[in-house]
Design a protein around this motif. Structure first.
Motif, PDB file in Angstrom:
ATOM      1  N   TRP A   1      -8.408   7.480  11.831  1.00 50.57           N
ATOM      2  CA  TRP A   1      -7.364   7.639  10.820  1.00 50.57           C
ATOM      3  C   TRP A   1      -6.067   8.190  11.412  1.00 50.57           C
ATOM      4  O   TRP A   1      -5.033   8.152  10.759  1.00 50.57           O
ATOM      5  CB  TRP A   1      -7.850   8.577   9.717  1.00 50.57           C
ATOM      6  CG  TRP A   1      -8.372   7.895   8.498  1.00 50.57           C
ATOM      7  CD1 TRP A   1      -7.757   7.792   7.270  1.00 50.57           C
ATOM      8  CD2 TRP A   1      -9.633   7.230   8.337  1.00 50.57           C
ATOM      9  NE1 TRP A   1      -8.550   7.115   6.385  1.00 50.57           N
ATOM     10  CE2 TRP A   1      -9.720   6.761   7.012  1.00 50.57           C
ATOM     11  CE3 TRP A   1     -10.707   6.981   9.195  1.00 50.57           C
ATOM     12  CZ2 TRP A   1     -10.811   6.061   6.518  1.00 50.57           C
ATOM     13  CZ3 TRP A   1     -11.808   6.292   8.716  1.00 50.57           C
ATOM     14  CH2 TRP A   1     -11.861   5.842   7.403  1.00 50.57           C
TER      15      TRP A   1
ATOM     16  N   LYS B   1      -2.333   7.070  10.624  1.00 50.12           N
ATOM     17  CA  LYS B   1      -2.223   6.399   9.337  1.00 50.12           C
ATOM     18  C   LYS B   1      -1.116   7.054   8.519  1.00 50.12           C
ATOM     19  O   LYS B   1      -0.978   8.273   8.490  1.00 50.12           O
ATOM     20  CB  LYS B   1      -3.553   6.478   8.583  1.00 50.12           C
ATOM     21  CG  LYS B   1      -3.578   5.646   7.307  1.00 50.12           C
ATOM     22  CD  LYS B   1      -4.984   5.565   6.721  1.00 50.12           C
ATOM     23  CE  LYS B   1      -5.001   4.658   5.499  1.00 50.12           C
ATOM     24  NZ  LYS B   1      -6.373   4.470   4.944  1.00 50.12           N
TER      25      LYS B   1
ATOM     26  N   THR C   1       1.725  11.444   7.234  1.00 54.70           N
ATOM     27  CA  THR C   1       1.085  10.871   8.409  1.00 54.70           C
ATOM     28  C   THR C   1      -0.069  11.755   8.858  1.00 54.70           C
ATOM     29  O   THR C   1       0.098  12.982   8.962  1.00 54.70           O
ATOM     30  CB  THR C   1       2.079  10.730   9.583  1.00 54.70           C
ATOM     31  OG1 THR C   1       3.215   9.970   9.154  1.00 54.70           O
ATOM     32  CG2 THR C   1       1.435  10.046  10.774  1.00 54.70           C
TER      33      THR C   1
END
Length: 274
Positions: free
Chosen positions: A14, A17, A109
């Motif tokens: 992740w 992301k 983020t």
């Protein structure tokens, strides 16, 4: 529970992301936030402490809520399987004031997902960056640290100790109504803040838990006394505090502020720059 290397690798996928949300910064929502933290309601003239937390609230459908009241894991944030989750720390920098009743965008983020293991069991530290912008201005930059951990044992009750306030301390004793109102204005449905049987029987706390962000907002309010305007504010949660027990909000030298429990232990430590 055991965290495997495969789990960590999956959650770390992740990293990087990004999520972007745009909304109108509703002045009425901010007024309710100011009321919940006990600050003046004339938000068009003086915005309340940590005003940006009144906006970009997490929204999950009813069928996406887990048994603890949090949204179920997954989506923008990784689906960390450790059962307990807490907002542990934040570092914020402030630019121009938010313009109310106008559009703003928050860009979030996932910066890092780190694994630690020690006497307290398995820990996952999730770091998330947020930027709130209006036009060409970056109004708020915040880095949040979210900690996931094992369920662990029960938390012992806090035994008050003789700990008289100093002259400039503020004494804060939040009630169940205060906790409910803060949960409502931040759309935080974690049951430890309003469901006493759940908080005690399922998560092992001796009472309702005061929200970390609520404590942070009260410390920020202390940092604004005398018309001061913080340009940077960071905090870390050290120990839980419980409903109905008094908390001292104290300013030390060098821009440090502390929320001190009724047993004399630090619950939160914050550093402020002007």
């Amino acid at each position: 529970m055991t965290v495997t290397e495969a789990d960590i690798a999956h959650w770390r996928s992740w990293i990087g992301k990004t999520e972007s949300r745009t909304e109108i910064l509703d002045s009425q929502a901010l007024t309710r936030f100011a009321a919940a933290i006990g600050e003046p309601l004339n938000v068009g003239e003086i915005q309340p402490s940590l005003a940006h937390w009144a906006f970009f609230l997490p929204v999950a459908a009813a069928d996406r809520i887990g048994p603890d009241g949090h949204p179920r894991r997954g989506g923008f944030l990784p689906p960390v399987s450790l059962p307990r989750r807490m907002f542990a720390a934040s570092d914020m920098a402030f630019g121009p004031s938010l313009l109310l009743d106008r559009e703003a965008t928050r860009i979030s983020t996932v910066r890092d997902v780190a694994h630690k293991s020690g006497r307290s069991g398995e820990l996952i530290l999730l770091t998330v960056d947020h930027r709130i912008v209006q036009g060409d201005d970056e109004c708020v930059r915040e880095t949040q640290t979210i900690v996931y951990r094992d369920a662990g044992g029960a938390t012992p009750a806090i035994v008050p100790a003789p700990f008289p306030p100093e002259e400039k301390d503020a004494v804060w004793t939040p009630s169940t109504v205060d906790l409910f109102r803060f949960s409502a204005v931040t759309f935080n449905s974690h049951r430890i803040h309003y469901d006493l049987p759940y908080a005690c029987a399922d998560e092992g706390y001796p009472g309702l838990v005061i929200h970390g962000p609520f404590t942070a907002a009260k410390l920020f309010g202390q940092a604004r006394n005398g018309g001061r305007k913080p340009s940077r504010f960071s905090f870390r949660a050290v120990a839980p505090v419980f409903c109905g027990q008094s908390v001292l909000l104290r300013e030390d030298e060098g821009g440090r502020f502390r929320a001190i429990r009724c047993d004399g232990m630090d619950a939160m430590v914050a550093d402020v720059a002007y």
